[in-house]
Design a protein around this motif. Structure first.
Motif, PDB file in Angstrom:
ATOM      1  N   LEU A   1       0.722  -1.136   0.059  1.00 40.80           N
ATOM      2  CA  LEU A   1      -0.160   0.004  -0.060  1.00 40.80           C
ATOM      3  C   LEU A   1       0.962   1.234   0.041  1.00 40.80           C
ATOM      4  N   THR A   2       1.753   1.385   0.847  1.00 42.95           N
ATOM      5  CA  THR A   2       2.524   2.631   1.163  1.00 42.95           C
ATOM      6  C   THR A   2       3.777   2.477   1.892  1.00 42.95           C
ATOM      7  N   GLN A   3       4.605   3.375   1.842  1.00 44.64           N
ATOM      8  CA  GLN A   3       5.816   3.213   2.815  1.00 44.64           C
ATOM      9  C   GLN A   3       5.798   4.699   3.917  1.00 44.64           C
ATOM     10  N   TYR A   4       6.517   4.096   4.951  1.00 50.79           N
ATOM     11  CA  TYR A   4       6.587   5.524   6.029  1.00 50.79           C
ATOM     12  C   TYR A   4       7.947   5.688   6.317  1.00 50.79           C
ATOM     13  N   LEU A   5       8.283   6.896   5.846  1.00 48.68           N
ATOM     14  CA  LEU A   5       9.610   7.374   6.252  1.00 48.68           C
ATOM     15  C   LEU A   5       9.869   8.261   7.248  1.00 48.68           C
ATOM     16  N   PRO A   6      10.906   8.553   7.717  1.00 45.06           N
ATOM     17  CA  PRO A   6      11.048   9.368   9.187  1.00 45.06           C
ATOM     18  C   PRO A   6      10.280  10.751   8.802  1.00 45.06           C
ATOM     19  N   GLY A   7       9.471  10.959  10.029  1.00 41.63           N
ATOM     20  CA  GLY A   7       8.580  12.323   9.831  1.00 41.63           C
ATOM     21  C   GLY A   7       7.244  11.885   9.582  1.00 41.63           C
ATOM     22  N   LYS A   8       7.079  10.664   9.365  1.00 38.75           N
ATOM     23  CA  LYS A   8       5.651  10.105   8.874  1.00 38.75           C
ATOM     24  C   LYS A   8       4.848   9.630  10.008  1.00 38.75           C
ATOM     25  N   TRP A   9       3.698   9.439  10.147  1.00 39.16           N
ATOM     26  CA  TRP A   9       2.922   8.807  11.138  1.00 39.16           C
ATOM     27  C   TRP A   9       1.696   8.074  10.751  1.00 39.16           C
ATOM     28  N   PHE A  10       1.168   7.231  11.413  1.00 41.21           N
ATOM     29  CA  PHE A  10      -0.083   6.286  11.282  1.00 41.21           C
ATOM     30  C   PHE A  10      -0.609   5.935  12.588  1.00 41.21           C
ATOM     31  N   ASP A  11      -1.872   5.829  12.908  1.00 39.30           N
ATOM     32  CA  ASP A  11      -2.861   6.664  12.048  1.00 39.30           C
ATOM     33  C   ASP A  11      -3.559   7.572  13.251  1.00 39.30           C
ATOM     34  N   ASP A  12      -3.668   8.851  13.175  1.00 45.06           N
ATOM     35  CA  ASP A  12      -4.043   9.771  13.967  1.00 45.06           C
ATOM     36  C   ASP A  12      -5.361   9.446  14.628  1.00 45.06           C
ATOM     37  N   VAL A  13      -6.414   8.785  13.953  1.00 46.40           N
ATOM     38  CA  VAL A  13      -7.705   8.517  14.310  1.00 46.40           C
ATOM     39  C   VAL A  13      -7.757   7.656  15.483  1.00 46.40           C
ATOM     40  N   TRP A  14      -6.870   6.851  15.528  1.00 45.02           N
ATOM     41  CA  TRP A  14      -6.602   5.776  16.610  1.00 45.02           C
ATOM     42  C   TRP A  14      -6.476   6.585  18.005  1.00 45.02           C
ATOM     43  N   LEU A  15      -6.147   7.616  18.200  1.00 47.88           N
ATOM     44  CA  LEU A  15      -5.800   8.439  19.198  1.00 47.88           C
ATOM     45  C   LEU A  15      -7.252   8.713  19.996  1.00 47.88           C
ATOM     46  N   PHE A  16      -8.318   8.636  19.112  1.00 41.89           N
ATOM     47  CA  PHE A  16      -9.492   9.090  19.713  1.00 41.89           C
ATOM     48  C   PHE A  16     -10.495   7.947  19.536  1.00 41.89           C
ATOM     49  N   ASN A  17     -10.465   6.962  18.716  1.00 42.02           N
ATOM     50  CA  ASN A  17     -11.328   5.905  18.601  1.00 42.02           C
ATOM     51  C   ASN A  17     -10.578   4.677  18.112  1.00 42.02           C
ATOM     52  N   PRO A  18      -9.754   3.777  19.146  1.00 42.54           N
ATOM     53  CA  PRO A  18      -9.338   2.725  18.713  1.00 42.54           C
ATOM     54  C   PRO A  18     -10.033   1.844  17.777  1.00 42.54           C
ATOM     55  N   GLY A  19      -9.263   0.857  16.933  1.00 45.21           N
ATOM     56  CA  GLY A  19      -9.971   0.050  16.052  1.00 45.21           C
ATOM     57  C   GLY A  19      -8.920  -0.886  15.776  1.00 45.21           C
ATOM     58  N   THR A  20      -8.874  -1.480  14.546  1.00 46.02           N
ATOM     59  CA  THR A  20      -7.953  -2.665  13.969  1.00 46.02           C
ATOM     60  C   THR A  20      -7.032  -2.201  13.258  1.00 46.02           C
ATOM     61  N   HIS A  21      -5.865  -2.550  13.100  1.00 48.26           N
ATOM     62  CA  HIS A  21      -4.956  -2.298  11.966  1.00 48.26           C
ATOM     63  C   HIS A  21      -5.591  -3.004  10.602  1.00 48.26           C
ATOM     64  N   PRO A  22      -5.505  -2.249   9.373  1.00 46.64           N
ATOM     65  CA  PRO A  22      -6.153  -2.572   8.062  1.00 46.64           C
ATOM     66  C   PRO A  22      -4.889  -3.458   7.293  1.00 46.64           C
ATOM     67  N   CYS A  23      -3.766  -3.237   7.828  1.00 42.16           N
ATOM     68  CA  CYS A  23      -2.764  -4.033   7.137  1.00 42.16           C
ATOM     69  C   CYS A  23      -1.506  -4.304   8.150  1.00 42.16           C
ATOM     70  N   SER A  24      -0.678  -5.075   7.498  1.00 39.60           N
ATOM     71  CA  SER A  24       0.645  -5.401   8.138  1.00 39.60           C
ATOM     72  C   SER A  24       1.576  -4.372   8.104  1.00 39.60           C
ATOM     73  N   ILE A  25       2.415  -3.947   8.909  1.00 38.32           N
ATOM     74  CA  ILE A  25       3.632  -3.155   8.427  1.00 38.32           C
ATOM     75  C   ILE A  25       4.973  -3.819   8.907  1.00 38.32           C
ATOM     76  N   ARG A  26       5.686  -4.002   8.014  1.00 39.91           N
ATOM     77  CA  ARG A  26       7.012  -4.409   8.194  1.00 39.91           C
ATOM     78  C   ARG A  26       8.345  -3.309   7.988  1.00 39.91           C
ATOM     79  N   ALA A  27       9.245  -3.590   8.633  1.00 44.19           N
ATOM     80  CA  ALA A  27      10.488  -2.774   8.442  1.00 44.19           C
ATOM     81  C   ALA A  27      11.261  -3.197   7.355  1.00 44.19           C
ATOM     82  N   LYS A  28      11.608  -2.094   6.643  1.00 43.24           N
ATOM     83  CA  LYS A  28      12.579  -2.291   5.425  1.00 43.24           C
ATOM     84  C   LYS A  28      14.204  -1.825   5.768  1.00 43.24           C
ATOM     85  N   ARG A  29      14.110  -1.136   6.769  1.00 46.09           N
ATOM     86  CA  ARG A  29      15.441  -0.672   7.470  1.00 46.09           C
ATOM     87  C   ARG A  29      15.341  -0.401   8.910  1.00 46.09           C
ATOM     88  N   THR A  30      16.229  -0.813   9.508  1.00 44.00           N
ATOM     89  CA  THR A  30      16.343  -0.593  11.114  1.00 44.00           C
ATOM     90  C   THR A  30      15.926   0.858  11.521  1.00 44.00           C
TER      91      THR A  30
END
Length: 594
Positions: free
Chosen positions: A85-114
């Motif tokens: 789906l996408t990549q997350y680089l330094p300075g990016k975040w996911f997902d601010d909606v969970w701060l107010f209404n917790p849910g479930t992760h729609p995808c798995s997220i794996r590290a491509k670099r330490t």
């Protein structure tokens, strides 16, 4: 193995973390003190290359901020097809909606670099907003997060939500009064009277009583107009104060009866709801889209919310919340299973928490603040005492006043009797009056002690009704476990109860004849919310304990399975395609031999 690669072992300093948060678009308008407070509730984690930091379907109740490294998001659909789906680089975040209404992760997220992550938990962030309300309008949020934020207690500040007293983490999913058509039916005749009757009186009296002064005519017309206006206002207030609120934790039905100036609030916990049905009774209701929502609880109690616009909204809202809770429950279960497997095989955690040295905030207590705290403590001693995890309530002082009416009345009669006996020089009867006065005093003290000893308690696990007789002459207790609570109703039954803010709190629990009633307590809505908060905390503790127990059970089960497999006592449950015997070839060989 995944997650074993080298990780970053050093955390950012406190000031470096503040500087990093300040450069994020979501927090760029916060002041230095607000950023420092935010940095205290944020936690730093490190991850290795190829580590799966999030699994699809896991509970999502934190904001993930990438400080360094690189992450990729991959989802898998029901057909087993994976999609990057996408990549997350330094300075990016996911997902601010969970701060107010917790849910479930729609995808798995794996590290491509330490790298490192900064995590902010939802409950910690909600508390942060409660202590820093100015941040509310400074956040740069996504549209989805904005929608959830306006449902929160920070946004719901008008009168009706102050009476409900939303707890931290509680979101208003639906709010609806009865249909405006109900109001129209109620005020149609009064409005007609307001417009027609004064004019009719004016023209009739002017034509019939020619000598009657114009001031009297106007006065009578205005008087009737005022009466009809009061009726319209009364009906509007009665309609406006009858409404239904559905949050992500409960259903709240508020009714205010203006004729008796009594108020009633009934809370039904969403985890006790079994089914929701909608009823549209006739053709007229179908045309106007009016109907009744019928909610059945696990105690087989049926709740009716009638004359609602689009009653299907109630059903859809409740089913959406229940579906979200089921998804989160499934996510917690999978996380428990995964944790058991990782512990058994000693698989390193994908996210490793880094040790931080955050300075503690400086407490600032003013002299005025200390005085107000002592005043509040004195007030709480009278009606509400909180000691540790136990809250004790006493009956309102008005209930004591009612109990003492007879002793005080008799004392007044005896005092008048003494004055009359002295005036009539009948001193030989004064001793009898004194003895009667002592008996009345004992009665007065008895009733006072009976009021003081009649208490109600809410602990970490139970609600308790304690009826203790004065001076140790016996005690009776009635208690119910918080987990068995079905509904809580707060009722201010009359005008005096509304004015002095006292009433009854009825706790309906599972099982027949097991309800507990807190009678004549001060601030019944506050008592109801205390019970609700205690129950939520109890369920959170129980859920964590159950998860820990399940982890131990699954670890034992897995250990036994591995032992049986090593002893080759467990047969395959799926075909071995690589080493399968060729039945067709065997059949051909047998035919040739024959």
């Amino acid at each position: 193995m995944i997650g074993v690669s080298a990780v970053i072992e050093e955390a950012l300093s406190f000031q470096e973390k503040i500087n990093f948060l300040a450069n994020l678009e979501i927090f760029e308008e916060l002041s230095d003190s607000e950023l420092a407070a935010l940095a205290r509730i944020s936690e730093q984690y490190t991850f290795g290359d190829r580590a799966v930091v999030v699994h699809q379907g896991d509970v999502a109740n934190r904001l993930f901020i990438v400080e360094s490294g690189r992450l990729e998001a991959v989802s898998i659909n029901e057909e087993g097809v994976s999609r990057r789906l996408t990549q997350y680089l330094p300075g990016k975040w996911f997902d601010d909606v969970w701060l107010f209404n917790p849910g479930t992760h729609p995808c798995s997220i794996r590290a491509k670099r330490t790298g490192r992550l900064i995590l902010i938990k939802s409950d910690a962030f909600i508390k942060f907003l409660a202590t820093h309300p100015a941040v509310f309008n400074k956040l740069y949020l996504s549209d989805a997060a904005e929608e959830e934020l306006v449902k929160s207690p920070m946004a719901k500040v008008d009168r009706r939500y102050r009476s409900i007293k939303l707890v931290p983490g509680e979101l208003v999913e639906l709010e609806t009064p009865r249909s405006r058509w109900v109001l129209f039916v109620k005020i149609f005749l009064p409005l007609l009277g307001l417009l027609a009757v004064p004019a009719l009186i004016y023209w009739t009296m002017r034509a019939t009583f020619e000598n009657l002064g114009i001031n009297w005519v106007l006065f009578l017309s205005g008087l009737f107009a005022f009466v009809f206006l009061l009726i319209v206002l009364f009906q509007w207030l009665d309609w406006a104060n009858d409404y239904l609120v559905i949050t992500n934790k409960r259903l709240v039905h508020i009714e205010f009866n203006l004729s008796s100036l009594s108020a009633k609030g009934k809370d039904t916990l969403l985890d006790q709801v079994q089914s929701v049905e909608t009823v549209i009774p006739n053709l007229f209701s179908s045309i106007l889209n009016l109907g009744t929502a019928r909610v059945t609880t696990s105690a087989q109690t049926v709740l009716y919310f009638d004359y609602l616009n689009d009653p299907d909204r109630v059903k859809e809202t409740i089913n959406t919340i229940r579906g979200r809770k089921r998804s989160m429950s499934d996510g917690e279960f999978k996380a428990t299973m995964r944790k058991s497997v990782e512990n058994y095989f000693q698989i390193p955690e994908a996210l490793v928490k880094l040790k931080e040295d955050n300075p503690k905030p400086v407490a600032r207590a003013t002299q005025v603040g200390n005085v107000m705290k002592r005043i509040r403590k004195f007030r709480l001693y009278r009606y509400r005492i909180e000691e540790g995890s136990t809250i004790t309530y006493r009956k309102h002082v008005f209930a004591l006043f009612v109990e003492l009416l007879w002793p005080m009345g008799i004392a007044l009669v005896l005092a008048v009797s003494v004055i009359l006996l002295n005036f009539l020089e009948l001193d030989q009867y004064v001793s009898i009056v004194i003895v009667a006065g002592l008996i009345d005093l004992i009665w007065f003290i008895w009733r006072t002690e009976d009021w003081r000893n009649d208490t109600f308690q809410v602990t970490e696990q139970y609600v308790i009704d304690i009826d203790r007789r004065p001076f140790g002459f016996g005690e009776s207790r009635k208690q119910a476990q918080l987990d068995n609570i079905q509904e809580v109703e707060a009722d201010r039954p009359n005008f005096l109860a509304t004015i002095f803010n006292f009433g009854n709190v009825e706790v309906e629990t599972a099982g027949a004849d097991s309800n507990i009633v807190f009678e004549s307590v001060s601030n019944p809505t506050g008592v109801k919310n205390d019970i609700f908060k205690k129950r939520s905390k109890y369920q959170d503790r129980k859920r964590k304990n159950d998860a820990e127990r399940q982890r131990r059970e699954y670890a034992v089960l897995l250990d036994v399975f591995m032992q049986e497999r090593e002893l080759e006592r467990v047969h395959r449950r799926t075909p071995d395609f690589d080493n399968a015997l060729d039945a067709l070839a065997q059949t051909t060989t047998q035919e040739n031999d024959e």
